[in-house]
Design a protein around this motif. Structure first.
Motif, PDB file in Angstrom:
ATOM      1  N   PRO A  29       0.832  -1.212   0.000  1.00 12.97           N
ATOM      2  CA  PRO A  29       0.000   0.000   0.000  1.00 12.97           C
ATOM      3  C   PRO A  29       0.869   1.266   0.000  1.00 12.97           C
ATOM      4  N   LEU A  30       0.357   2.327  -0.603  1.00 11.78           N
ATOM      5  CA  LEU A  30       1.011   3.620  -0.566  1.00 11.78           C
ATOM      6  C   LEU A  30       0.758   4.226   0.810  1.00 11.78           C
ATOM      7  N   LEU A  31       1.802   4.670   1.483  1.00 13.53           N
ATOM      8  CA  LEU A  31       1.707   5.317   2.785  1.00 13.53           C
ATOM      9  C   LEU A  31       2.385   6.671   2.689  1.00 13.53           C
ATOM     10  N   VAL A  32       1.644   7.742   3.011  1.00 16.85           N
ATOM     11  CA  VAL A  32       2.203   9.086   2.924  1.00 16.85           C
ATOM     12  C   VAL A  32       1.720   9.940   4.096  1.00 16.85           C
ATOM     13  N   PRO A  33       2.608  10.779   4.638  1.00 13.73           N
ATOM     14  CA  PRO A  33       2.176  11.691   5.697  1.00 13.73           C
ATOM     15  C   PRO A  33       1.312  12.803   5.110  1.00 13.73           C
ATOM     16  N   VAL A  34       0.253  13.176   5.842  1.00 12.46           N
ATOM     17  CA  VAL A  34      -0.674  14.208   5.359  1.00 12.46           C
ATOM     18  C   VAL A  34      -1.185  15.052   6.514  1.00 12.46           C
ATOM     19  N   TRP A  35      -1.558  16.275   6.173  1.00 14.89           N
ATOM     20  CA  TRP A  35      -2.396  17.065   7.055  1.00 14.89           C
ATOM     21  C   TRP A  35      -3.818  16.557   6.865  1.00 14.89           C
ATOM     22  N   TYR A  36      -4.602  16.586   7.917  1.00 18.13           N
ATOM     23  CA  TYR A  36      -5.988  16.173   7.800  1.00 18.13           C
ATOM     24  C   TYR A  36      -6.853  17.010   8.735  1.00 18.13           C
ATOM     25  N   HIS A  37      -8.152  16.919   8.520  1.00 20.50           N
ATOM     26  CA  HIS A  37      -9.123  17.593   9.373  1.00 20.50           C
ATOM     27  C   HIS A  37     -10.109  16.546   9.859  1.00 20.50           C
ATOM     28  N   TYR A  38     -10.483  16.633  11.140  1.00 21.16           N
ATOM     29  CA  TYR A  38     -11.493  15.737  11.690  1.00 21.16           C
ATOM     30  C   TYR A  38     -12.168  16.412  12.875  1.00 21.16           C
ATOM     31  N   GLU A  39     -13.477  16.292  12.936  1.00 23.39           N
ATOM     32  CA  GLU A  39     -14.248  16.712  14.099  1.00 23.39           C
ATOM     33  C   GLU A  39     -15.013  15.498  14.588  1.00 23.39           C
ATOM     34  N   GLY A  41     -17.379  12.659  15.382  1.00 21.51           N
ATOM     35  CA  GLY A  41     -18.633  12.298  14.738  1.00 21.51           C
ATOM     36  C   GLY A  41     -18.665  12.587  13.253  1.00 21.51           C
ATOM     37  N   GLY A  42     -17.622  13.226  12.740  1.00 25.44           N
ATOM     38  CA  GLY A  42     -17.608  13.629  11.333  1.00 25.44           C
ATOM     39  C   GLY A  42     -16.763  12.737  10.459  1.00 25.44           C
ATOM     40  N   GLU A  43     -16.307  13.326   9.374  1.00 32.13           N
ATOM     41  CA  GLU A  43     -15.493  12.614   8.399  1.00 32.13           C
ATOM     42  C   GLU A  43     -14.043  13.076   8.484  1.00 32.13           C
ATOM     43  N   VAL A  44     -13.141  12.203   8.062  1.00 31.42           N
ATOM     44  CA  VAL A  44     -11.737  12.561   7.896  1.00 31.42           C
ATOM     45  C   VAL A  44     -11.629  13.247   6.543  1.00 31.42           C
ATOM     46  N   VAL A  45     -10.939  14.392   6.514  1.00 32.97           N
ATOM     47  CA  VAL A  45     -10.821  15.177   5.294  1.00 32.97           C
ATOM     48  C   VAL A  45      -9.338  15.395   4.999  1.00 32.97           C
ATOM     49  N   VAL A  46      -8.921  15.086   3.774  1.00 30.34           N
ATOM     50  CA  VAL A  46      -7.548  15.333   3.323  1.00 30.34           C
ATOM     51  C   VAL A  46      -7.600  16.049   1.983  1.00 30.34           C
ATOM     52  N   GLN A  47      -6.531  16.755   1.681  1.00 30.68           N
ATOM     53  CA  GLN A  47      -6.420  17.430   0.386  1.00 30.68           C
ATOM     54  C   GLN A  47      -5.162  16.947  -0.310  1.00 30.68           C
ATOM     55  N   THR A  48      -5.238  16.863  -1.626  1.00 29.06           N
ATOM     56  CA  THR A  48      -4.093  16.421  -2.411  1.00 29.06           C
ATOM     57  C   THR A  48      -4.228  16.959  -3.829  1.00 29.06           C
ATOM     58  N   GLY A  49      -3.148  16.936  -4.540  1.00 27.04           N
ATOM     59  CA  GLY A  49      -3.169  17.368  -5.933  1.00 27.04           C
ATOM     60  C   GLY A  49      -4.019  16.441  -6.782  1.00 27.04           C
ATOM     61  N   ARG A  50      -4.798  17.007  -7.644  1.00 23.84           N
ATOM     62  CA  ARG A  50      -5.710  16.268  -8.523  1.00 23.84           C
ATOM     63  C   ARG A  50      -4.965  15.230  -9.368  1.00 23.84           C
ATOM     64  N   GLU A  51      -3.763  15.548  -9.814  1.00 20.77           N
ATOM     65  CA  GLU A  51      -3.012  14.689 -10.739  1.00 20.77           C
ATOM     66  C   GLU A  51      -1.958  13.833 -10.048  1.00 20.77           C
ATOM     67  N   THR A  52      -1.994  13.700  -8.744  1.00 24.03           N
ATOM     68  CA  THR A  52      -0.974  12.934  -8.032  1.00 24.03           C
ATOM     69  C   THR A  52      -1.275  11.437  -8.059  1.00 24.03           C
ATOM     70  N   VAL A  53      -0.255  10.649  -7.806  1.00 27.27           N
ATOM     71  CA  VAL A  53      -0.431   9.206  -7.661  1.00 27.27           C
ATOM     72  C   VAL A  53      -1.421   8.929  -6.536  1.00 27.27           C
ATOM     73  N   LYS A  54      -1.299   9.671  -5.455  1.00 25.60           N
ATOM     74  CA  LYS A  54      -2.192   9.487  -4.313  1.00 25.60           C
ATOM     75  C   LYS A  54      -3.653   9.669  -4.737  1.00 25.60           C
ATOM     76  N   ALA A  55      -3.956  10.720  -5.483  1.00 27.96           N
ATOM     77  CA  ALA A  55      -5.328  10.980  -5.926  1.00 27.96           C
ATOM     78  C   ALA A  55      -5.829   9.857  -6.836  1.00 27.96           C
ATOM     79  N   ARG A  56      -4.979   9.391  -7.735  1.00 29.32           N
ATOM     80  CA  ARG A  56      -5.382   8.308  -8.639  1.00 29.32           C
ATOM     81  C   ARG A  56      -5.670   7.022  -7.866  1.00 29.32           C
TER      82      ARG A  56
END
Length: 155
Positions: A29-39, A41-56
């Motif tokens: 599996p691909l493992l990468v460090p990321v910033w994330y947002h979570y509250e 009871g909510g969802e985990v939210v991450v942002q990444t480049g649209r054209e990255t390997v991670k996004a694909r």
């Protein structure tokens, strides 16, 4: 960890390690460090480049894992895994700003946002609903050790 403790832990600003199945042949599996947002009871939210390997890979897998840890003793971690519920394209500028301020002091956040303003048009936001949780809090385990390094047992 009890439910409320694990949610509070995940909501604190920590670097997460995102894991996603890598379907590009015989790979782990691909493992990468990321910033994330979570509250809680909510969802985990991450942002990444649209054209990255991670996004694909996220698009192909439809789900991901995120692990956040406390490297200070007693060690603790929370790992969540679940389905991607939505992808926002492009990113919401307010969420991007909020995440920068979550991880950086105010002056650094302003400089970071100015220097990376182009990412507003290049990035996507991925939302994941936590479905499976794994947690550990080694405080109780650590309490069994005496100051001399000897392990204590009851009885």
């Amino acid at each position: 960890m009890p439910h409320h403790e694990r949610e509070r832990f995940l909501a604190e600003p920590r670097i997460g390690v995102l894991g996603v199945t890598d379907s590009r042949g015989d790979r782990a599996p691909l493992l990468v460090p990321v910033w994330y947002h979570y509250e809680p009871g909510g969802e985990v939210v991450v942002q990444t480049g649209r054209e990255t390997v991670k996004a694909r890979l996220l698009g192909a897998a439809g789900r991901f894992s995120l692990c956040a840890q406390d490297e200070n003793r007693p060690y603790r971690y929370v790992s969540v895994e679940g389905p991607i519920t939505s992808v926002t394209d492009p990113v919401d500028p307010a969420l991007r700003e909020s995440m920068a301020h979550r991880y950086l002091d105010p002056e650094e956040a302003r400089a970071y946002l100015a220097a990376t303003a182009d990412q507003l048009k290049d990035d996507i936001t991925v939302h994941m609903r936590p479905q499976h949780w794994r947690t550990a809090n080694f405080a109780a385990f650590a309490a069994d050790f005496a100051g001399d390094g000897q392990f204590r047992t009851d009885g």
